[in-house]
Write a protein that holds these residues in place. Structure first.
Motif, short mmCIF file in Angstrom:
data_model
loop_
_atom_site.label_atom_id
_atom_site.label_comp_id
_atom_site.label_asym_id
_atom_site.label_seq_id
_atom_site.Cartn_x
_atom_site.Cartn_y
_atom_site.Cartn_z
N ILE A 2 0.87 -1.17 0.00
CA ILE A 2 0.00 0.00 0.00
C ILE A 2 0.91 1.23 0.00
O ILE A 2 1.58 1.52 0.99
CB ILE A 2 -0.93 0.03 1.23
CG1 ILE A 2 -1.55 -1.35 1.47
CG2 ILE A 2 -1.97 1.12 1.07
CD1 ILE A 2 -2.35 -1.88 0.32
N SER A 5 -2.36 6.31 0.89
CA SER A 5 -3.73 6.29 1.40
C SER A 5 -4.48 7.53 0.91
O SER A 5 -3.90 8.43 0.31
CB SER A 5 -3.72 6.24 2.93
OG SER A 5 -3.06 5.07 3.39
N ASP A 55 -7.23 -3.12 0.28
CA ASP A 55 -6.05 -3.25 1.14
C ASP A 55 -5.97 -4.64 1.76
O ASP A 55 -4.89 -5.22 1.88
CB ASP A 55 -6.08 -2.19 2.24
CG ASP A 55 -5.82 -0.78 1.71
OD1 ASP A 55 -5.46 -0.66 0.52
OD2 ASP A 55 -5.99 0.18 2.47
N LYS A 59 -2.59 -6.34 0.68
CA LYS A 59 -1.58 -5.83 1.61
C LYS A 59 -0.34 -6.73 1.72
O LYS A 59 0.77 -6.24 1.94
CB LYS A 59 -2.20 -5.62 3.00
CG LYS A 59 -2.66 -6.91 3.69
CD LYS A 59 -3.24 -6.59 5.06
CE LYS A 59 -3.68 -7.87 5.77
NZ LYS A 59 -4.24 -7.58 7.12
N HIS A 68 -4.22 4.96 -3.44
CA HIS A 68 -5.56 5.48 -3.25
C HIS A 68 -5.59 6.99 -3.46
O HIS A 68 -4.64 7.70 -3.10
CB HIS A 68 -6.06 5.18 -1.82
CG HIS A 68 -6.13 3.73 -1.48
ND1 HIS A 68 -6.97 2.85 -2.14
CD2 HIS A 68 -5.45 2.99 -0.56
CE1 HIS A 68 -6.83 1.64 -1.61
NE2 HIS A 68 -5.91 1.70 -0.66
N HIS A 83 -8.88 4.70 -6.94
CA HIS A 83 -7.94 3.66 -6.54
C HIS A 83 -7.21 3.15 -7.79
O HIS A 83 -7.81 3.05 -8.87
CB HIS A 83 -8.63 2.47 -5.86
CG HIS A 83 -9.68 2.87 -4.87
ND1 HIS A 83 -9.40 3.21 -3.57
CD2 HIS A 83 -11.03 3.00 -5.00
CE1 HIS A 83 -10.51 3.52 -2.95
NE2 HIS A 83 -11.52 3.40 -3.80
#
Length: 323
Positions: A2, A5, A55, A59, A68, A83
């Motif tokens: 990831i 965010s 996620d 992940k 994101h 996304h």
């Protein structure tokens, strides 16, 4: 992995909340601000829910990089991507998130409609919206040197994610394919079927030819994140903003309240919290304590909410930047 965010949307929410609560706003302005606030909150919740499922799925993956809330500006075009997921075989998934409390209707022409009880609203096609983002990305990828090994451009796959409790009414698949319009919690199943469809003999050869390292995917993602441009605070539509001018008589400050513009502050000057006596009569008034111009209620409220920073006075946007 990831890599990014979602941005904090508090400034946008605060701005709309202030407009909706501003006593000087007209009924039309308050309604517009309240509607926009509802849509923004719904959008934030939808993106948050979709991010949770993505996620959770990716992940621990060594073959994917997740980004994101990415906003890009390229040659005057803007792409606001909810996304994005790169995968090592030379491609990426682009996701549009739609958070509906009601039903989502799609007809054989690819037209989308949101249905709430007996009320229906036509909405822009999120698939077409994502394809417009693809065109912007191709320009940027060429500039940044992001591409597959055996072909000029990366493969891009467009998906629409809706709330798990939404009801999707679809046309026959032969008339218009909606296999990429799915509920957020169904993405792992869609992803497994996608791999099955694309990993035949030819697909496996293409995968091996275009395979990139995880470090390359991370480098691509970091290049894109450096191009991220958060959206500016919005302006009220002109047809509504004009009503403020016509509906209210501007208050002209008295000559005694028009103060000369002070020289640029220096390090030896007192901090803004040290309010000089000659300006104390301006406290809690919608008048800039620097230039004497009338300011809006949100500008004044922002200063009053940061009393320590502005010394109990209020300033226009231009002169707030001095502190």
């Amino acid at each position: 992995m990831i890599l990014k965010s979602a941005d904090d949307k508090t400034p946008q929410l605060t701005q709309l909340e202030q407009w909706a609560a501003d006593p000087s706003s007209s009924a039309a302005q308050k309604k517009w601000a309240s509607d926009e606030l509802f849509r923004l909150r719904m959008g934030i919740q939808g993106e948050r829910d979709a991010a949770y499922y993505l996620d959770t799925h990716f992940k621990d993956s060594q073959d994917h990089v997740v980004i994101h809330d990415l906003r890009l500006e390229v040659e005057g075009d803007v792409a606001q991507i909810d996304h994005m997921v790169f995968y090592r075989a030379g491609g990426l998934y682009l996701f549009e998130t739609k958070n509906y409390n009601g039903n989502l209707l799609i007809n054989e022409h690819g037209e989308f409609t949101a249905e709430y009880g007996r009320v229906q609203y036509g909405i822009p096609s999120p698939l077409e919206q994502s394809r417009r983002h693809e065109r912007v990305l191709h320009k940027l990828f060429e500039r940044l040197g992001i591409g597959a090994r055996t072909q000029r451009a990366l493969d891009m796959h467009h998906l629409v994610l809706v709330h798990p409790k939404a009801i999707i009414k679809r046309p026959p698949e032969k008339q218009f394919s909606t296999q990429n319009v799915i509920k957020s919690d169904q993405f792992p199943d869609w992803h497994a079927k996608f791999a099955d469809r694309n990993l035949g003999a030819l697909g496996a050869l293409k995968l091996m030819a275009n395979l990139r390292s995880r470090e390359t995917l991370q480098e691509w993602g970091e290049k894109l994140i450096r191009q991220h441009r958060p959206p500016p605070l919005r302006n009220m539509p002109e047809y509504l903003a004009a009503k403020t001018v016509t509906a209210q008589t501007p208050e002209i400050p008295k000559p005694a309240e028009i103060l000369p513009k002070p020289a640029a502050p220096t390090a030896t000057q007192l901090p803004p919290s040290a309010v000089s006596p000659d300006k104390s009569h301006l406290a809690k008034k919608l008048i800039c304590a620097d230039c004497g111009a009338k300011i809006s209620f949100p500008e004044g409220k922002f200063c009053w909410g940061n009393e320590k920073r502005f010394g109990g006075l209020q300033y226009c946007r231009e002169h707030q930047g001095r502190f």
